[in-house]
Design an enzyme around this catalytic site. Structure first.
Site, PDB file in Angstrom:
ATOM      1  N   LYS A  91     -14.405  -5.132   5.538  1.00  0.00           N
ATOM      2  CA  LYS A  91     -13.593  -5.713   4.463  1.00  0.00           C
ATOM      3  C   LYS A  91     -13.043  -7.039   4.986  1.00  0.00           C
ATOM      4  O   LYS A  91     -12.066  -7.072   5.719  1.00  0.00           O
ATOM      5  CB  LYS A  91     -12.463  -4.768   4.063  1.00  0.00           C
ATOM      6  CG  LYS A  91     -11.698  -5.197   2.831  1.00  0.00           C
ATOM      7  CD  LYS A  91     -10.705  -4.110   2.406  1.00  0.00           C
ATOM      8  CE  LYS A  91     -10.009  -4.494   1.112  1.00  0.00           C
ATOM      9  NZ  LYS A  91      -9.162  -5.671   1.244  1.00  0.00           N
TER      10      LYS A  91
ATOM     11  N   ARG B 193     -11.281 -14.332  -8.214  1.00  0.00           N
ATOM     12  CA  ARG B 193     -11.162 -13.017  -8.853  1.00  0.00           C
ATOM     13  C   ARG B 193     -10.097 -13.020  -9.945  1.00  0.00           C
ATOM     14  O   ARG B 193     -10.251 -12.397 -10.978  1.00  0.00           O
ATOM     15  CB  ARG B 193     -10.818 -11.968  -7.788  1.00  0.00           C
ATOM     16  CG  ARG B 193     -10.603 -10.574  -8.341  1.00  0.00           C
ATOM     17  CD  ARG B 193     -10.331  -9.609  -7.177  1.00  0.00           C
ATOM     18  NE  ARG B 193      -9.976  -8.299  -7.674  1.00  0.00           N
ATOM     19  CZ  ARG B 193      -8.745  -7.932  -8.016  1.00  0.00           C
ATOM     20  NH1 ARG B 193      -7.760  -8.797  -7.908  1.00  0.00           N
ATOM     21  NH2 ARG B 193      -8.496  -6.724  -8.460  1.00  0.00           N
TER      22      ARG B 193
ATOM     23  N   LYS C  60      -7.921   1.397   5.201  1.00  0.00           N
ATOM     24  CA  LYS C  60      -6.959   0.400   5.681  1.00  0.00           C
ATOM     25  C   LYS C  60      -6.488   0.761   7.087  1.00  0.00           C
ATOM     26  O   LYS C  60      -6.259   1.931   7.387  1.00  0.00           O
ATOM     27  CB  LYS C  60      -5.755   0.308   4.736  1.00  0.00           C
ATOM     28  CG  LYS C  60      -6.119   0.010   3.286  1.00  0.00           C
ATOM     29  CD  LYS C  60      -6.880  -1.287   3.112  1.00  0.00           C
ATOM     30  CE  LYS C  60      -6.000  -2.502   3.185  1.00  0.00           C
ATOM     31  NZ  LYS C  60      -5.236  -2.788   1.986  1.00  0.00           N
TER      32      LYS C  60
ATOM     33  N   CYS D 264      28.043  -7.021 -12.841  1.00  0.00           N
ATOM     34  CA  CYS D 264      26.727  -7.666 -12.764  1.00  0.00           C
ATOM     35  C   CYS D 264      26.834  -8.969 -11.975  1.00  0.00           C
ATOM     36  O   CYS D 264      27.728  -9.781 -12.224  1.00  0.00           O
ATOM     37  CB  CYS D 264      26.212  -7.954 -14.175  1.00  0.00           C
ATOM     38  SG  CYS D 264      24.689  -8.920 -14.211  1.00  0.00           S
TER      39      CYS D 264
ATOM     40  N   LEU E 263     -10.200  -1.941  -5.056  1.00  0.00           N
ATOM     41  CA  LEU E 263     -10.636  -0.645  -4.528  1.00  0.00           C
ATOM     42  C   LEU E 263      -9.444   0.262  -4.265  1.00  0.00           C
ATOM     43  O   LEU E 263      -8.356  -0.202  -3.923  1.00  0.00           O
ATOM     44  CB  LEU E 263     -11.409  -0.832  -3.217  1.00  0.00           C
ATOM     45  CG  LEU E 263     -12.719  -1.616  -3.288  1.00  0.00           C
ATOM     46  CD1 LEU E 263     -13.311  -1.771  -1.889  1.00  0.00           C
ATOM     47  CD2 LEU E 263     -13.717  -0.937  -4.206  1.00  0.00           C
TER      48      LEU E 263
ATOM     49  N   ASP F 198       0.829  -1.211   0.000  1.00  0.00           N
ATOM     50  CA  ASP F 198       0.000   0.000   0.000  1.00  0.00           C
ATOM     51  C   ASP F 198       0.862   1.258   0.000  1.00  0.00           C
ATOM     52  O   ASP F 198       0.559   2.230  -0.692  1.00  0.00           O
ATOM     53  CB  ASP F 198      -0.925   0.010   1.229  1.00  0.00           C
ATOM     54  CG  ASP F 198      -1.978  -1.078   1.163  1.00  0.00           C
ATOM     55  OD1 ASP F 198      -2.287  -1.522   0.049  1.00  0.00           O
ATOM     56  OD2 ASP F 198      -2.487  -1.478   2.220  1.00  0.00           O
TER      57      ASP F 198
ATOM     58  N   GLU G  25     -16.795 -12.809  -0.427  1.00  0.00           N
ATOM     59  CA  GLU G  25     -15.457 -13.075   0.105  1.00  0.00           C
ATOM     60  C   GLU G  25     -15.509 -14.379   0.892  1.00  0.00           C
ATOM     61  O   GLU G  25     -16.178 -14.470   1.918  1.00  0.00           O
ATOM     62  CB  GLU G  25     -15.007 -11.926   1.011  1.00  0.00           C
ATOM     63  CG  GLU G  25     -13.542 -11.937   1.355  1.00  0.00           C
ATOM     64  CD  GLU G  25     -12.667 -11.270   0.305  1.00  0.00           C
ATOM     65  OE1 GLU G  25     -11.439 -11.305   0.466  1.00  0.00           O
ATOM     66  OE2 GLU G  25     -13.210 -10.711  -0.674  1.00  0.00           O
TER      67      GLU G  25
END
EC number: 6.5.1.2
Length: 669
Positions: A116, A137, A311, A405, A85, A39, A171
């Site tokens: 939720k 989903r 949240k 690298c 969302l 988030d 859910e």
């Protein structure tokens, strides 16, 4: 405030990191980091793109819905996309959301506040009242068919109380008590326990044997019907009551609120109950209650504008940073990753965290063996917040980025203006391997059975060095790989051959042209129609295409001017890979003689012969423009059964109204 160049490179790093974490979370069901970190990174990327809109790319995770389909189950196309969302993290975010909503639809807004649930989002399809298909989903458009496993959840009615054909969303979750009992049982049998109830629910529903899912006491709360406005229902709160009437289980911890202040009060009440709930929640969902207002607000590519998820605040823990590893991406960017002493954060074991780049390590003075604070706000991605310098013992070691690298030992370079170090060796094994993984991925050539494990083996055995080599593989070569039997080999060879038929946009995205995501690839394919046309395209022609900016145009020109790229593309054509665009072409209103051409049209109610999406696609193909709400600018309303308030409003405004028969008649002309 960042300068544009710094913002550009930070945004690129964020996109790469978020894409990797999305893959771990949505595809593998093995998140390496908590929601909080995910988030935080997403919010940072959103902020950069809002401050510098020109940096927003079509393939940015802010523009899409993230996640791909696993290979174990049949794929299912969702009738209506299952979008994610947007997030709110504090009261200010909620008030900003409220302000945006009221600016769009006026002050008469009510909100429905719901929990939720922390589980697995599923779609339940009913035909004439019978449960016929259940799906995950997935990536929002395509999921996995888990019907038999969902049938084991007793709260999912196999037959509804009314003979309706609808798609219900919900859910699926594992109650806390069931989760604790399951882990006790697993420990007793010396099996690894699940990290949290969500992982346990997801793992249970992805079992090929439904008997396993049946033993795990899963549950479900449903929260919407995809075709809610076709049911004669006018609000989200009425929709939940309607679902109760149909025999579904909805969550009763919900409330309709008249103002955003009431919403904030309700969130505080629900948050206080969190620990005592018999199931896990990871936030609160706030939805505009009126379905008409929802339609008027509409959607972004990723999420509805009429809903937001609040949240919960982050949780922080202390752990030890054991090492710093380096990863090479397909574009050569070197990304440092912190290897942590495993630590539990909000129910999830965290053992790794991205450190983004060398500058961040220096800025935070992060050293190997440091005690560090790790933050988690939810369940996906961890962040090293800071170092506990006062706890240093003297054994800590400074970290210095190598000059070569880690994969091919070529000299690393920092391109002017970029933060990241890059390996610019086109023969670097890591870049080639990552490029192959990208080519076969879900949004590219979508080759079932050809995941990272198989690609790594093919590469290690020197069977593939570029994407064209994939189309030269034989059954004899593939069957010798680890864990490849007769059937899986046949399926893989068949999938590779089938991918030759893909439309041009998938090939373009799979080639990994810089700045060209799946959406830009579709735009280019639709406009230029063939790979041959793109080989000869000019910068002026590219810049004339909507949504194609200078960076994209320059990247396309550069790609198609490289001799080695042209040789690769010619080889793909010789191997039978399609290089033409197969999708529908956009029709301009002035080029269409349909009645719909140039008209603003609203669809409402339930159609019998066509789905809403099919009708929309056909009308748009004839030059019509579809909108979600009726206004004075509306030219035509097409009303199916149970049309509701839109029909009433159209009649009040003297707008022309058609029924489904008239629609079908015009489409057949």
């Amino acid at each position: 405030m960042m300068d544009k160049e710094t913002a550009k490179h930070r945004a690129e790093e964020l996109r790469r990191t978020i894409d990797q974490y999305s893959y771990e979370y949505y595809t593998l069901d093995e998140p390496s980091v908590p929601d909080s970190e995910y988030d935080r990174l997403m919010q940072e990327l959103i902020a950069i793109e809002e401050e510098h809109p020109e940096l927003r790319t079509p393939d940015s995770p802010t523009q899409r819905v993230g996640g791909a389909v696993l290979e174990s189950f049949q794929k299912v196309q969702h009738g209506t996309p299952m979008l994610s969302l947007g997030n709110a993290f504090n009261d200010d975010d909620l008030r900003d959301f409220d302000r945006r909503v009221r600016q769009a639809v006026g002050d008469g807004v009510a909100y429905n506040v719901e929990l939720k649930i922390d589980g697995l989002a599923v779609s339940l399809r009913y035909e004439d009242g019978y449960f016929v298909r259940g799906a995950t989903r997935g990536d929002g458009t395509t999921g996995e068919d888990i019907t038999e496993n969902l049938k084991t959840i007793r709260n999912i009615p196999l037959k509804m109380k009314r003979n309706l054909s609808i798609e219900v969303r919900g859910e699926a979750y594992m109650p806390k008590q069931s989760f604790e009992a399951l882990n006790e049982e697993r420990l007793k049998h010396e099996e690894e326990p699940f990290a949290n109830p969500r992982n346990a629910a997801a793992g249970s529903l992805r079992q090929l044997d439904p008997k396993i899912a049946a033993k795990r006491n899963l549950d479900i709360f449903v929260y919407s019907i995809a075709e809610l406005d076709e049911m004669g229902v006018e609000t989200q709160s009425q929709g939940l009551d309607f679902l109760d009437e149909l025999g579904f289980k909805t969550n009763q911890e919900r409330k309709k609120c008249a103002t955003i202040d009431e919403v904030i009060e309700m969130i505080e009440e629900l948050q206080a109950k969190r620990a005592d709930l018999p199931y896990e929640i990871d936030g609160i969902v706030i939805k505009v209650d009126s379905l008409d207002q929802q339609e008027e607000l509409g959607y972004t590519a990723k999420s509805p504008r009429w809903a937001i998820a609040y949240k919960f605040p982050a949780e922080e823990v202390v752990t030890k940073l054991l090492d710093i590893e380096l990863n090479v991406g397909r574009t050569g960017v070197i990304t440092p990753t912190a290897v942590l002493e495993p630590v539990k954060v909000a129910g999830t074991t965290v053992s790794r965290a991205s450190l983004h780049n060398e500058d961040l390590i220096k800025e935070k003075d992060i050293r190997i063996l440091d005690k560090v604070v790790v933050k988690k706000a939810g369940d996906i991605i961890p962040e090293v917040v800071n170092v506990l310098i006062e706890q240093r013992t003297g054994e800590e070691k400074e970290f210095n980025m190598p000059t070569g690298c880690p994969e091919c030992e070529s000299e690393l370079v920092r391109i002017e203006g970029e933060v990241a170090l890059r390996c610019i060796n086109p023969e670097c094994p890591a870049q080639i391997r990552e490029g192959l993984i990208h080519f076969v991925s879900r949004n590219a050539m979508n080759i079932d059975g050809l995941g990272e494990r198989v690609i790594t083996q093919l590469f290690r055995e020197h069977l593939v060095r570029n994407v064209a080599d994939l189309y030269k593989l034989t059954k004899e070569q593939v069957i010798r790989l680890e864990r490849m039997g007769e059937k899986s080999t046949d399926n893989l060879i068949s999938s590779i051959q089938k991918s030759k038929e893909n439309s041009l946009e998938r090939l373009l995205f799979g080639l990994g042209i810089r700045f060209i995501g799946s959406k830009a690839a579709k735009t280019l394919a639709m406009h230029f129609e063939s790979l041959e046309n793109l080989k000869q395209v000019t910068e002026e022609e590219l810049l004339a295409v909507d949504e194609i900016g200078e960076k994209m145009a320059d990247a396309v020109i550069t790609y198609f001017r490289k001799e080695e790229m042209l040789e690769l593309l010619n080889e793909l054509e010789e191997l039978g890979v399609n290089t033409l665009y197969k999708g529908p072409k956009k029709v301009k209103a002035e080029d269409s003689d349909s009645y719909f051409a140039g008209k603003t049209i609203v669809l409402t109610g339930k159609l019998e012969e066509l789905s809403r999406n099919e009708a929309k696609a056909q009308i748009e193909a004839l030059g019509g423009k579809l909108t979600g709400s009726v206004s004075k600018k509306t030219d035509l309303l097409i009303a199916g059964e149970a049309a509701g308030s839109k029909l009433t409003k159209a009649q009040e405004l003297n707008i022309e109204v058609w029924n489904e028969a008239q629609l079908l008649g015009e489409l057949k002309k």
